[in-house]
Scaffold this active site. Structure first.
Site, PDB file in Angstrom:
ATOM      1  N   HIS A 135      -2.726   1.146   6.812  1.00  0.00           N
ATOM      2  CA  HIS A 135      -3.921   2.253   7.302  1.00  0.00           C
ATOM      3  C   HIS A 135      -5.063   1.790   6.770  1.00  0.00           C
ATOM      4  O   HIS A 135      -5.168   1.001   5.579  1.00  0.00           O
ATOM      5  CB  HIS A 135      -3.652   3.465   6.463  1.00  0.00           C
ATOM      6  N   ASP A 193       3.945  13.913   8.074  1.00  0.00           N
ATOM      7  CA  ASP A 193       2.583  13.972   7.573  1.00  0.00           C
ATOM      8  C   ASP A 193       1.764  12.973   7.544  1.00  0.00           C
ATOM      9  O   ASP A 193       1.896  11.832   7.157  1.00  0.00           O
ATOM     10  CB  ASP A 193       2.475  14.548   6.187  1.00  0.00           C
ATOM     11  N   LEU A 194       0.877  12.913   8.653  1.00  0.00           N
ATOM     12  CA  LEU A 194       0.304  11.644   8.990  1.00  0.00           C
ATOM     13  C   LEU A 194      -0.615  11.180   7.851  1.00  0.00           C
ATOM     14  O   LEU A 194      -1.296  12.003   7.102  1.00  0.00           O
ATOM     15  CB  LEU A 194      -0.885  11.808  10.136  1.00  0.00           C
ATOM     16  N   ASP A 195      -0.470   9.827   7.590  1.00  0.00           N
ATOM     17  CA  ASP A 195      -1.115   9.167   6.367  1.00  0.00           C
ATOM     18  C   ASP A 195      -0.822   9.619   5.160  1.00  0.00           C
ATOM     19  O   ASP A 195      -1.773   9.656   4.199  1.00  0.00           O
ATOM     20  CB  ASP A 195      -2.512   9.047   6.680  1.00  0.00           C
ATOM     21  N   GLU A 196       0.300  10.595   4.901  1.00  0.00           N
ATOM     22  CA  GLU A 196       0.422  11.083   3.710  1.00  0.00           C
ATOM     23  C   GLU A 196       1.635  10.525   3.281  1.00  0.00           C
ATOM     24  O   GLU A 196       2.301  10.881   1.999  1.00  0.00           O
ATOM     25  CB  GLU A 196       0.452  12.761   3.958  1.00  0.00           C
TER      26      GLU A 196
END
Length: 280
Positions: free
Chosen positions: A187, A221-224
């Site tokens: 990311h 869960d996006l980017d989690e």
């Protein structure tokens, strides 16, 4: 060989594992452990050289009763490189870096292929050699079908780890679940941070003093997902958005490479929403 394990923390775990290896004349070259006092969980990684003639399947069978006694979640793996598939899009700096590190022997992996949602000529200056290349264009209408093709490729090639090297597509919840614990994303931010489009322009507009990147396991869960590795670099008011992009590329490359190497070397153990990472 590398033994990794996690289990409820209690007395005697290290002694039991050490005794098991001693009884089989195995030589321990590295051992690390961590007990999480807040959750009561214990984690351990042991690198050892087995006795001549011992095979992985026999060691696995012999260790099973001990693992059951301590309620362990464990893995035992030999020295064979893991099979890895890399997904990429137009931004190819992470792909080029991974390929370079693989070619010089820094990343012990067996590459099963390169997958992109763009044609090969979009990354034409990256030397793919004779690696299989798969163009899987993704649109709103055919995304499920293309993800199904990707899953077939992963299964057919025996891929054990999927690396999203700036792959600019959001994986569906179903695909994320199927790849749980074996899909790493880079990311372009020090999470939590500036999400969405043009993160470095957002950072510049806010006058930040550090930028960074985060490598994490992919979840629905996006980017989690659980974070494996992060790094930052200081910047100043003199830096333009283009400077931030240039410096950001460098951070992304090294953060992703470290995360991939640690996964390949069984240094990362999942711990709920977090990870335990044993350093080298």
């Amino acid at each position: 060989m590398i033994l990794t394990l996690s289990c409820p923390d209690r007395r005697g775990i290290v002694a039991a594992v050490s005794a098991f290896l001693l009884e089989r004349d195995a030589n321990i070259s590295d051992a690390q452990q961590f007990g999480d006092a807040s959750t009561g969980a214990f984690f351990m990684r042991v690198v050892f050289e087995p006795r001549a003639g011992d095979i992985e399947s026999a060691l696995r069978a012999a260790f099973t009763p001990l693992a059951q006694r301590f309620d362990m979640d464990w893995t035992l793996r030999g020295p064979e490189p893991r099979k890895v598939m890399i997904l990429t899009s137009r931004f190819d700096h992470c792909l080029a870096d991974l390929l370079y590190r693989w070619r010089i022997g820094e990343l012990p992996m067996d590459l099963t292929g390169i997958v992109s949602n763009h044609p090969r000529d979009m990354i034409g200056h990256v030397d793919l050699g004779d690696l299989p290349f798969h163009h899987l264009p993704v649109s709103a209408t055919d995304k499920p079908a293309q993800e199904a093709r990707l899953l077939r490729l992963i299964a057919e090639t025996g891929t054990e780890l999927v690396v999203l090297a700036r792959y600019m597509q959001i994986l569906s919840d179903d695909l994320s679940a199927r790849l749980a614990g074996r899909c790493i994303n880079i990311h372009h931010s020090f999470l939590p941070g500036f999400k969405g489009a043009r993160p470095y322009h957002q950072a510049h507009a806010r006058g930040v003093k550090v930028i960074g990147a985060t490598a994490h396991y992919v979840t629905a869960d996006l980017d989690e997902g659980p974070i494996i590795e992060q790094d930052v670099e200081r910047i100043s008011h003199r830096d333009t958005p283009e400077d931030l992009i240039r410096k950001g590329r460098d951070i992304e490359r090294r953060v992703l490479a470290r995360a991939v190497r640690r996964h390949l070397e069984d240094r990362v153990l999942l711990h709920g929403a977090k990870t335990v990472v044993f350093e080298d």
